[in-house]
Design a protein around this motif. Structure first.
Motif, short mmCIF file in Angstrom:
data_model
loop_
_atom_site.label_atom_id
_atom_site.label_comp_id
_atom_site.label_asym_id
_atom_site.label_seq_id
_atom_site.Cartn_x
_atom_site.Cartn_y
_atom_site.Cartn_z
N TYR A 286 30.51 -3.56 0.05
CA TYR A 286 31.85 -4.12 0.08
C TYR A 286 32.89 -3.02 0.11
O TYR A 286 32.87 -2.12 -0.72
CB TYR A 286 32.08 -5.02 -1.14
CG TYR A 286 31.12 -6.18 -1.20
CD1 TYR A 286 29.88 -6.05 -1.83
CD2 TYR A 286 31.45 -7.39 -0.62
CE1 TYR A 286 29.00 -7.11 -1.86
CE2 TYR A 286 30.57 -8.45 -0.65
CZ TYR A 286 29.34 -8.30 -1.27
OH TYR A 286 28.47 -9.35 -1.30
N THR B 41 30.49 -8.72 -5.85
CA THR B 41 31.75 -9.44 -6.03
C THR B 41 31.53 -10.60 -6.99
O THR B 41 30.41 -11.00 -7.25
CB THR B 41 32.28 -10.04 -4.72
OG1 THR B 41 31.36 -11.07 -4.31
CG2 THR B 41 32.37 -9.00 -3.62
N GLY B 42 32.62 -11.15 -7.46
CA GLY B 42 32.58 -12.34 -8.28
C GLY B 42 31.67 -12.18 -9.46
O GLY B 42 31.73 -11.21 -10.20
N ILE B 43 30.78 -13.13 -9.63
CA ILE B 43 29.93 -13.13 -10.82
C ILE B 43 28.96 -11.96 -10.78
O ILE B 43 28.42 -11.54 -11.80
CB ILE B 43 29.19 -14.48 -10.95
CG1 ILE B 43 28.74 -14.70 -12.38
CG2 ILE B 43 28.04 -14.58 -9.96
CD1 ILE B 43 28.32 -16.12 -12.68
N MET B 44 28.73 -11.41 -9.60
CA MET B 44 27.90 -10.22 -9.48
C MET B 44 28.75 -8.97 -9.49
O MET B 44 28.26 -7.88 -9.27
CB MET B 44 27.12 -10.26 -8.16
CG MET B 44 26.26 -11.46 -7.97
SD MET B 44 25.42 -11.34 -6.38
CE MET B 44 26.81 -11.40 -5.26
N ASN B 45 30.04 -9.19 -9.78
CA ASN B 45 30.99 -8.09 -9.56
C ASN B 45 30.69 -6.90 -10.43
O ASN B 45 30.39 -7.03 -11.60
CB ASN B 45 32.40 -8.58 -9.84
CG ASN B 45 33.43 -7.81 -9.07
OD1 ASN B 45 33.21 -6.67 -8.72
ND2 ASN B 45 34.54 -8.44 -8.78
N THR B 46 30.74 -5.79 -9.84
CA THR B 46 30.72 -4.56 -10.60
C THR B 46 31.99 -3.79 -10.28
O THR B 46 32.84 -4.25 -9.54
CB THR B 46 29.48 -3.72 -10.25
OG1 THR B 46 29.46 -3.50 -8.83
CG2 THR B 46 28.21 -4.42 -10.66
N GLU B 47 32.09 -2.64 -10.82
CA GLU B 47 33.31 -1.84 -10.74
C GLU B 47 33.72 -1.58 -9.29
O GLU B 47 32.89 -1.26 -8.45
CB GLU B 47 33.07 -0.52 -11.44
CG GLU B 47 34.25 0.42 -11.46
CD GLU B 47 33.96 1.64 -12.29
OE1 GLU B 47 32.88 1.68 -12.92
OE2 GLU B 47 34.79 2.55 -12.31
N ALA B 48 35.01 -1.75 -9.00
CA ALA B 48 35.57 -1.35 -7.72
C ALA B 48 36.07 0.08 -7.86
O ALA B 48 36.81 0.40 -8.78
CB ALA B 48 36.71 -2.27 -7.31
#
Lengths: 115, 116
Positions: free
Chosen positions: A31, A97-104
């Motif tokens: 992403y 992203t979302g519920i799987m989101n990790t640090e941007a």
């Protein structure tokens, strides 16, 4: 460990000129995102990509174009620069992203002035 | 429409005091609420994040309080230090299904100044 690298750091454009803001990440993130930051307005999403060959518009895409030919690179193109595009541009990447989101992870930014 | 509303726009706190920044959201589908810290001339960096199944998360001097029923969350900085002076952004995102992508919606930011 470079993370997200943006070039150039600063640029002055004349109205009507074109340029490409470069962004590269070495974390194998699928992403990638382009944001613009204007004083007091937070971060607005311009375009994003979920993987090589796949891009989509964000909140403020007009006047910009993107491409994603590789996982690592996500350039942002300004075709006909306008004063309204004066801003600080940030590229970011993330694993999920979302519920799987990790640090941007964000790059250092490109400060663009259109005169 | 602003998906995430943040206040105050600016905050001045004395060293050792508590800094509190508030955010509110509308979309109950959001399932991830991070806070980002940005120093001048730098990109934002993740500070702390919370998911809606817990009401509080603490990391050192930084605490997120989350109120699911009120759709609000806040950042508390205890024993604020001059080095905490920065712009703070709250954000929210959701897991999208299908062809759209879950993405971060940012608040407008709070400029925190901690006086020594």
């Amino acid at each position: 460990n470079a993370g997200v690298t943006q070039t150039p750091k600063f640029r002055i454009l004349k109205i009507g000129q074109s340029m490409t803001l470069q962004c590269a990440q070495d974390m194998n993130h699928n992403y990638m995102y382009w944001y613009r930051q204007d004083p007091g307005m937070g971060l607005k999403l311009i375009y994003y990509s979920v993987g090589a060959g796949i891009t989509d518009k964000g909140e403020v895409p007009n006047g910009y174009n993107v491409s994603r030919s590789t996982t690592e690179d996500f350039p942002l193109r300004l075709e006909l620069a306008a004063p309204s595009q004066t801003s600080v541009y940030f590229c970011a990447s993330s694993y999920g992203t979302g519920i799987m989101n990790t640090e941007a992870f964000f790059g250092q930014g490109t400060r663009l002035t259109v005169v | 429409q602003q998906q995430v509303k943040q206040s105050p726009q600016s905050l001045i706190v004395q060293k050792g005091g508590i800094s509190i920044i508030n955010c509110a959201y509308e979309n109950t589908a959001f399932d991830y609420f991070p806070w980002y810290q940005q120093f001048p001339g730098k990109g934002p960096a993740l500070l702390i994040a919370i998911r809606p199944d817990v009401s509080e998360k603490k990391e050192g001097r930084f605490t997120i309080s989350f109120n699911k029923s009120a759709k609000q969350f806040s950042l508390h900085i205890m024993d604020s230090q001059p080095g905490d002076s920065a712009t703070y952004f709250c954000a929210a995102s959701k897991a999208d299904r299908g062809s759209t992508l879950g993405r971060l919606y940012f608040g407008r930011g709070t400029q925190l100044t901690v006086w020594p």
